[in-house]
Design an enzyme around this catalytic site. Sequence first.
Site, PDB file in Angstrom:
ATOM      1  N   TYR A 166       6.350   6.266  46.717  1.00 52.08           N
ATOM      2  CA  TYR A 166       7.716   6.529  46.867  1.00 52.08           C
ATOM      3  C   TYR A 166       8.465   7.412  45.956  1.00 52.08           C
ATOM      4  CZ  TYR A 166       7.635   3.329  50.971  1.00 52.08           C
ATOM      5  OH  TYR A 166       7.612   2.951  52.374  1.00 52.08           O
ATOM      6  N   LYS A 216      -7.090  -1.370  45.947  1.00 53.41           N
ATOM      7  CA  LYS A 216      -7.943  -0.433  46.449  1.00 53.41           C
ATOM      8  C   LYS A 216      -8.740  -0.031  45.337  1.00 53.41           C
ATOM      9  CE  LYS A 216      -9.873   1.936  50.027  1.00 53.41           C
ATOM     10  NZ  LYS A 216     -10.594   1.144  51.210  1.00 53.41           N
ATOM     11  N   ASP A 248      -7.841  -2.901  52.811  1.00 53.83           N
ATOM     12  CA  ASP A 248      -7.981  -2.737  54.511  1.00 53.83           C
ATOM     13  C   ASP A 248      -8.522  -4.169  54.790  1.00 53.83           C
ATOM     14  OD1 ASP A 248     -10.169  -2.349  52.281  1.00 53.83           O
ATOM     15  OD2 ASP A 248     -11.316  -0.866  53.636  1.00 53.83           O
ATOM     16  N   ASP A 272       4.898  -1.912  51.987  1.00 50.44           N
ATOM     17  CA  ASP A 272       5.440  -1.595  53.214  1.00 50.44           C
ATOM     18  C   ASP A 272       4.622  -1.799  54.451  1.00 50.44           C
ATOM     19  OD1 ASP A 272       7.451  -0.125  54.391  1.00 50.44           O
ATOM     20  OD2 ASP A 272       6.168   1.633  54.696  1.00 50.44           O
TER      21      ASP A 272
HETATM   22  C1  IPM Z   1      11.223  -1.053  54.440  1.00 48.44           C
HETATM   23  C2  IPM Z   1      11.146   0.231  55.152  1.00 48.44           C
HETATM   24  C3  IPM Z   1      11.764   1.242  54.004  1.00 48.44           C
HETATM   25  C4  IPM Z   1      10.274   1.576  53.317  1.00 48.44           C
HETATM   26  C5  IPM Z   1      12.169   2.666  54.647  1.00 48.44           C
HETATM   27  C6  IPM Z   1      13.389   2.435  55.505  1.00 48.44           C
HETATM   28  C7  IPM Z   1      12.460   3.665  53.821  1.00 48.44           C
HETATM   29  O1  IPM Z   1      10.422   0.592  55.813  1.00 48.44           O
HETATM   30  O2  IPM Z   1      11.946  -1.591  53.731  1.00 48.44           O
HETATM   31  O3  IPM Z   1       9.858  -1.598  54.273  1.00 48.44           O
HETATM   32  O4  IPM Z   1       9.602   2.329  53.727  1.00 48.44           O
HETATM   33  O5  IPM Z   1      10.604   0.895  52.056  1.00 48.44           O
HETATM   34 MG    MG Z   2       8.824  -0.862  55.772  1.00 46.63          MG
END
Ligand code: IPM
Ligand code: MG
Length: 388
Positions: A166, A216, A248, A272
């Site tokens: 990210y 992983k 996985d 996520d």
């Molecule tokens: C989450 C959401 C966010 C992320 C998005 C909205 C950027 O999916 O909080 O899980 O990917 O972290």
């Molecule tokens: Mg999310």
Amino acid sequence: MPPDHSAIAFTESYKSTDNNMPTHTIALLAGDGIGPEITAEAVKILQFVETRNDVRFDLKPALFGAAAYFETGKSFPEETIATCDKADAILKGPIGLSHEESKKIPVDEQPERGGLLPMRKRYDTYANFRPVYLPRALAHFSPLRPEIIGDGIDFIIIRELVGGLYFGRKDSGIDDAGRRYVHETLEYNEDQIRRALEIAFQLAQKRKKRLHNVHKSNVLKSSVLWNEVLEEVRSDYPEIAVEHILVDAAATYLCLEPTRFDVMVMENMFGDILSDQGGGILGSLGLMPSACIGPEKSYYEPSHGSAPDIAGQGIANPYSMLGSVAMMLEMSFDMEQEARNLWQAMQAVFSAGFTTPDLARRGDDEKKISTAEFGDKVVEELGRLPPP
Ligand code: IPM
Ligand code: MG
């Protein structure tokens, strides 16, 4: 689409009066879509909690997300940043627009990239708690068979929230062969890993003393480093039983045997994806609140999106927002008993057969009520529980 300020208008009519009470300042970001409706219910709960505790909540509404963009040209405007900087905690509704509507906002100002990720970065909210809590009262929402749910599912995902893919370096362009390319980098240093793991071990210590480490390491060097750091941190927590599981395989076991998990810890992107799978286990992301904890400031938000398709109809369930309030009471304001009461009150409303149309599953035996009625019933149930 004009932003809806109903939750904000609601809070402006409300002012705290007693100056001697301990006061917590909360930045209140209603967000987009169903955000204002479910935020209004969160405000109701906070007001009720005030009536029976020696505490005042000073609510500071501020624009965030697409609503903020259309009014100010920024998803996380300066004024909102200032409000959040000054607050003791941030309570945030969901943000975002439908795929079509988002095209009206330049890519870098879209609520996720222009608002949410900068907020995570600014407050360094490295530990994201996502509870997958399915007690008996909620079991019918889950698509899993009763024998898999057993006595209920109750685990928490700790997701590292400000590192990895990210926030790694990114680059795109045209390569020597004339093809478009993109690089996104999965970056971690040992300090980033250690502090997330510390949080997970501490939580495991408070719960069942079991921790699943999701990684992983058969492919990713980042997981090799992650696991090395885990071995170092682990020596401070000898009573915690650690199990390693590949990401996985974890996805498989979340379906087959979710009751084996208690605390799970993982890097950002894995978290996520698997936390949404947790929403699938519950039957809806609408049943998953979350806490995003930083060294100095934390924010609390539902794990789901803004559901623009059902916005403004009063049919969205506020559970994930109210659960986020419970997490805020416990984690930012040390009000553990009120937090427990709030969880219990929400289960009581479901147990009594009430639900909102967005969650309705069982058919005729469910009594469908609006977002606001759900909030009222939670307050009613809270009132039945002894004050702390
Ligand atoms: C989450 C959401 C966010 C992320 C998005 C909205 C950027 O999916 O909080 O899980 O990917 O972290
Ligand atoms: Mg999310």
